[in-house]
Write a protein that holds these residues in place. Structure first.
Motif, PDB file in Angstrom:
ATOM      1  N   GLN A  10      34.797 -19.167 100.773  1.00  8.76           N
ATOM      2  CA  GLN A  10      33.670 -19.162 101.724  1.00  8.76           C
ATOM      3  C   GLN A  10      32.793 -17.937 101.480  1.00  8.76           C
ATOM      4  O   GLN A  10      33.281 -16.819 101.344  1.00  8.76           O
ATOM      5  N   SER A  12      30.376 -16.452 103.500  1.00 10.71           N
ATOM      6  CA  SER A  12      30.517 -15.469 104.571  1.00 10.71           C
ATOM      7  C   SER A  12      30.948 -16.169 105.843  1.00 10.71           C
ATOM      8  O   SER A  12      30.348 -17.160 106.245  1.00 10.71           O
ATOM      9  N   GLY A  13      32.019 -15.659 106.435  1.00 14.79           N
ATOM     10  CA  GLY A  13      32.547 -16.301 107.635  1.00 14.79           C
ATOM     11  C   GLY A  13      33.979 -15.888 107.863  1.00 14.79           C
ATOM     12  O   GLY A  13      34.464 -14.922 107.265  1.00 14.79           O
ATOM     13  N   ARG A  14      34.665 -16.636 108.704  1.00 16.14           N
ATOM     14  CA  ARG A  14      35.995 -16.242 109.159  1.00 16.14           C
ATOM     15  C   ARG A  14      37.087 -16.364 108.109  1.00 16.14           C
ATOM     16  O   ARG A  14      38.202 -15.931 108.330  1.00 16.14           O
ATOM     17  N   ASP A  53      31.914 -23.274 103.662  1.00 20.02           N
ATOM     18  CA  ASP A  53      33.260 -23.863 103.656  1.00 20.02           C
ATOM     19  C   ASP A  53      33.240 -25.392 103.644  1.00 20.02           C
ATOM     20  O   ASP A  53      34.058 -26.025 102.985  1.00 20.02           O
ATOM     21  N   ASP A  54      32.255 -25.973 104.335  1.00 20.82           N
ATOM     22  CA  ASP A  54      32.199 -27.442 104.435  1.00 20.82           C
ATOM     23  C   ASP A  54      31.993 -28.115 103.074  1.00 20.82           C
ATOM     24  O   ASP A  54      32.345 -29.274 102.887  1.00 20.82           O
ATOM     25  N   GLY A  71      39.879 -23.982 105.917  1.00 21.21           N
ATOM     26  CA  GLY A  71      40.774 -24.227 107.035  1.00 21.21           C
ATOM     27  C   GLY A  71      41.330 -25.639 106.921  1.00 21.21           C
ATOM     28  O   GLY A  71      40.661 -26.542 106.405  1.00 21.21           O
ATOM     29  N   ASN A  73      41.564 -27.642 109.208  1.00 18.59           N
ATOM     30  CA  ASN A  73      40.635 -28.476 109.989  1.00 18.59           C
ATOM     31  C   ASN A  73      39.549 -29.067 109.093  1.00 18.59           C
ATOM     32  O   ASN A  73      39.276 -30.270 109.136  1.00 18.59           O
ATOM     33  N   VAL A  74      38.948 -28.228 108.245  1.00 17.51           N
ATOM     34  CA  VAL A  74      37.882 -28.694 107.352  1.00 17.51           C
ATOM     35  C   VAL A  74      38.458 -29.615 106.266  1.00 17.51           C
ATOM     36  O   VAL A  74      37.871 -30.643 105.936  1.00 17.51           O
ATOM     37  N   SER A  91      43.464 -17.033 109.234  1.00 10.86           N
ATOM     38  CA  SER A  91      42.431 -17.841 109.923  1.00 10.86           C
ATOM     39  C   SER A  91      43.056 -18.935 110.798  1.00 10.86           C
ATOM     40  O   SER A  91      42.637 -20.093 110.761  1.00 10.86           O
ATOM     41  N   LYS A  92      44.038 -18.524 111.575  1.00  9.06           N
ATOM     42  CA  LYS A  92      44.694 -19.503 112.459  1.00  9.06           C
ATOM     43  C   LYS A  92      43.804 -19.822 113.650  1.00  9.06           C
ATOM     44  O   LYS A  92      43.180 -18.933 114.236  1.00  9.06           O
ATOM     45  N   CYS A  93      43.734 -21.071 114.001  1.00 11.70           N
ATOM     46  CA  CYS A  93      42.977 -21.487 115.169  1.00 11.70           C
ATOM     47  C   CYS A  93      43.483 -22.864 115.581  1.00 11.70           C
ATOM     48  O   CYS A  93      44.359 -23.427 114.924  1.00 11.70           O
ATOM     49  N   ILE A 159      36.889 -25.985 117.916  1.00  9.90           N
ATOM     50  CA  ILE A 159      37.802 -24.905 117.517  1.00  9.90           C
ATOM     51  C   ILE A 159      37.899 -23.874 118.633  1.00  9.90           C
ATOM     52  O   ILE A 159      36.891 -23.468 119.194  1.00  9.90           O
ATOM     53  N   SER A 161      39.845 -20.093 119.437  1.00  8.73           N
ATOM     54  CA  SER A 161      40.819 -19.073 119.023  1.00  8.73           C
ATOM     55  C   SER A 161      41.261 -18.271 120.235  1.00  8.73           C
ATOM     56  O   SER A 161      42.441 -18.207 120.543  1.00  8.73           O
ATOM     57  N   SER A 180      45.565 -25.191 113.010  1.00  9.66           N
ATOM     58  CA  SER A 180      45.042 -24.983 111.661  1.00  9.66           C
ATOM     59  C   SER A 180      45.269 -23.569 111.152  1.00  9.66           C
ATOM     60  O   SER A 180      45.315 -22.618 111.923  1.00  9.66           O
TER      61      SER A 180
HETATM   62  P1  ATP Z   1      30.017 -21.803 106.970  1.00  7.85           P
HETATM   63  O1  ATP Z   1      28.736 -21.041 107.110  1.00  7.85           O
HETATM   64  O2  ATP Z   1      30.752 -21.407 105.701  1.00  7.85           O
HETATM   65  O3  ATP Z   1      29.859 -23.281 107.125  1.00  7.85           O
HETATM   66  P2  ATP Z   1      31.407 -21.903 109.542  1.00  7.85           P
HETATM   67  O4  ATP Z   1      30.532 -21.349 110.603  1.00  7.85           O
HETATM   68  O5  ATP Z   1      31.580 -23.377 109.413  1.00  7.85           O
HETATM   69  O6  ATP Z   1      30.971 -21.251 108.146  1.00  7.85           O
HETATM   70  P3  ATP Z   1      33.544 -20.063 110.323  1.00  7.85           P
HETATM   71  O7  ATP Z   1      33.193 -19.870 111.753  1.00  7.85           O
HETATM   72  O8  ATP Z   1      33.365 -18.905 109.398  1.00  7.85           O
HETATM   73  O9  ATP Z   1      32.880 -21.365 109.679  1.00  7.85           O
HETATM   74  O10 ATP Z   1      35.069 -20.525 110.294  1.00  7.85           O
HETATM   75  C1  ATP Z   1      35.695 -20.884 109.095  1.00  7.85           C
HETATM   76  C2  ATP Z   1      37.080 -21.404 109.428  1.00  7.85           C
HETATM   77  O11 ATP Z   1      37.849 -20.354 110.014  1.00  7.85           O
HETATM   78  C3  ATP Z   1      37.143 -22.543 110.441  1.00  7.85           C
HETATM   79  O12 ATP Z   1      36.921 -23.800 109.859  1.00  7.85           O
HETATM   80  C4  ATP Z   1      38.575 -22.403 110.958  1.00  7.85           C
HETATM   81  O13 ATP Z   1      39.492 -23.004 110.056  1.00  7.85           O
HETATM   82  C5  ATP Z   1      38.812 -20.908 110.914  1.00  7.85           C
HETATM   83  N1  ATP Z   1      38.733 -20.200 112.220  1.00  7.85           N
HETATM   84  C6  ATP Z   1      39.611 -19.261 112.649  1.00  7.85           C
HETATM   85  N2  ATP Z   1      39.293 -18.770 113.848  1.00  7.85           N
HETATM   86  C7  ATP Z   1      38.194 -19.383 114.221  1.00  7.85           C
HETATM   87  C8  ATP Z   1      37.365 -19.295 115.375  1.00  7.85           C
HETATM   88  N3  ATP Z   1      37.613 -18.455 116.358  1.00  7.85           N
HETATM   89  N4  ATP Z   1      36.284 -20.080 115.423  1.00  7.85           N
HETATM   90  C9  ATP Z   1      35.985 -20.899 114.413  1.00  7.85           C
HETATM   91  N5  ATP Z   1      36.754 -21.037 113.305  1.00  7.85           N
HETATM   92  C10 ATP Z   1      37.831 -20.293 113.190  1.00  7.85           C
END
Ligand code: ATP
Ligand code: ZN
Length: 213
Positions: A10, A12-14, A53-54, A71, A73-74, A91-93, A159, A161, A180
């Protein structure tokens, strides 16, 4: 010429920091400077693709990337033909159904015939089906939590957390439908040479994890 294993992470993100650390701790050096979309390791036959990530499961299925980290989930929602290489523990959620705080709730059957907003129609649809409930699933791509307050849906599935976002939108969590964590997925048709590089990475990950415990 040796091939590089192409690794999708990914941008930038979680998931980003822990994904990059996983490879750095294995001694794989690369430059992930801001805004970079691609980086080649200076000391290991690997290159990194920095993506949303998607998009990762599709790239791994097509073999544009050989492995990727997303994740669960994805991964499950994407429904792509990829192999599950390794669970990574970060990245547990959880994916939960939530309803307005003031609404009564006696069980999943209360959602019969109701409108539920979610970005996870496949995982939610499977859960409802397994529980013999028929609801109307409205797929939306973001800001799912505001759906009840603007009259779009009775309930949401999103989602969670900490639960803070639900609380600040006047919602309460009533069903956990999926747990996840990050998972490494792989292309099922990787060359033998690339499988070998992947084996080396997995060996190093195990060594790092053993050293930590
Ligand atoms: P992108 O811009 O890459 O599409 P995104 O906004 O879809 O990013 P993130 O919020 O960075 O994704 O989350 C990435 C993954 O991290 C989620 O799909 C999930 O598996 C995990 N995750 C862990 N904690 C959380 C949370 N609090 N909220 C959302 N996702 C979480
Ligand atoms: Zn995303």
């Amino acid at each position: 010429m040796t091939q590089n294993l192409r690794i999708a992470v990914q941008k930038s993100g979680r998931l980003s920091e822990d994904s990059l650390n996983l490879f750095k701790e294995c001694g794989i050096k690369f430059d992930n400077g801001a805004g970079k979309l691609k980086a080649t390791s200076s000391n290991f036959p690997a290159e990194f693709l920095f993506l949303r990530d998607d998009d990762i499961p599709g790239y791994v299925e097509d073999g544009v990337a050989d492995i990727g980290i997303v994740g669960q989930n994805v991964h499950v929602e994407s429904n792509k033909n990829v192999s599950e290489v390794k669970l990574l523990g970060f990245s547990k959620c959880r994916l939960s159904i939530a309803i307005p705080r003031s609404d009564a709730y006696n069980g999943i059957e209360d959602l019969e015939g109701k409108d539920i907003a979610t970005s996870y129609p496949i995982i939610l649809g499977n859960y409802l089906k397994d529980n013999g409930v028929t609801s109307h699933i409205h797929e939306i791509s973001g800001s799912v939590e505001i759906a009840p307050s603007i009259g779009l849906a009775h309930a949401v599935c999103d989602i969670v957390s900490s639960g803070g976002t639900l609380l600040s939108n006047g919602l309460k969590e009533v069903e956990v439908i999926f747990r996840s964590e990050a998972i490494m997925i792989g292309c099922p048709t990787m060359s033998a040479e690339k499988q070998d590089i992947l084996k080396q990475i997995l060996f190093r990950i195990d060594a790092v994890q053993r050293a930590k415990n």
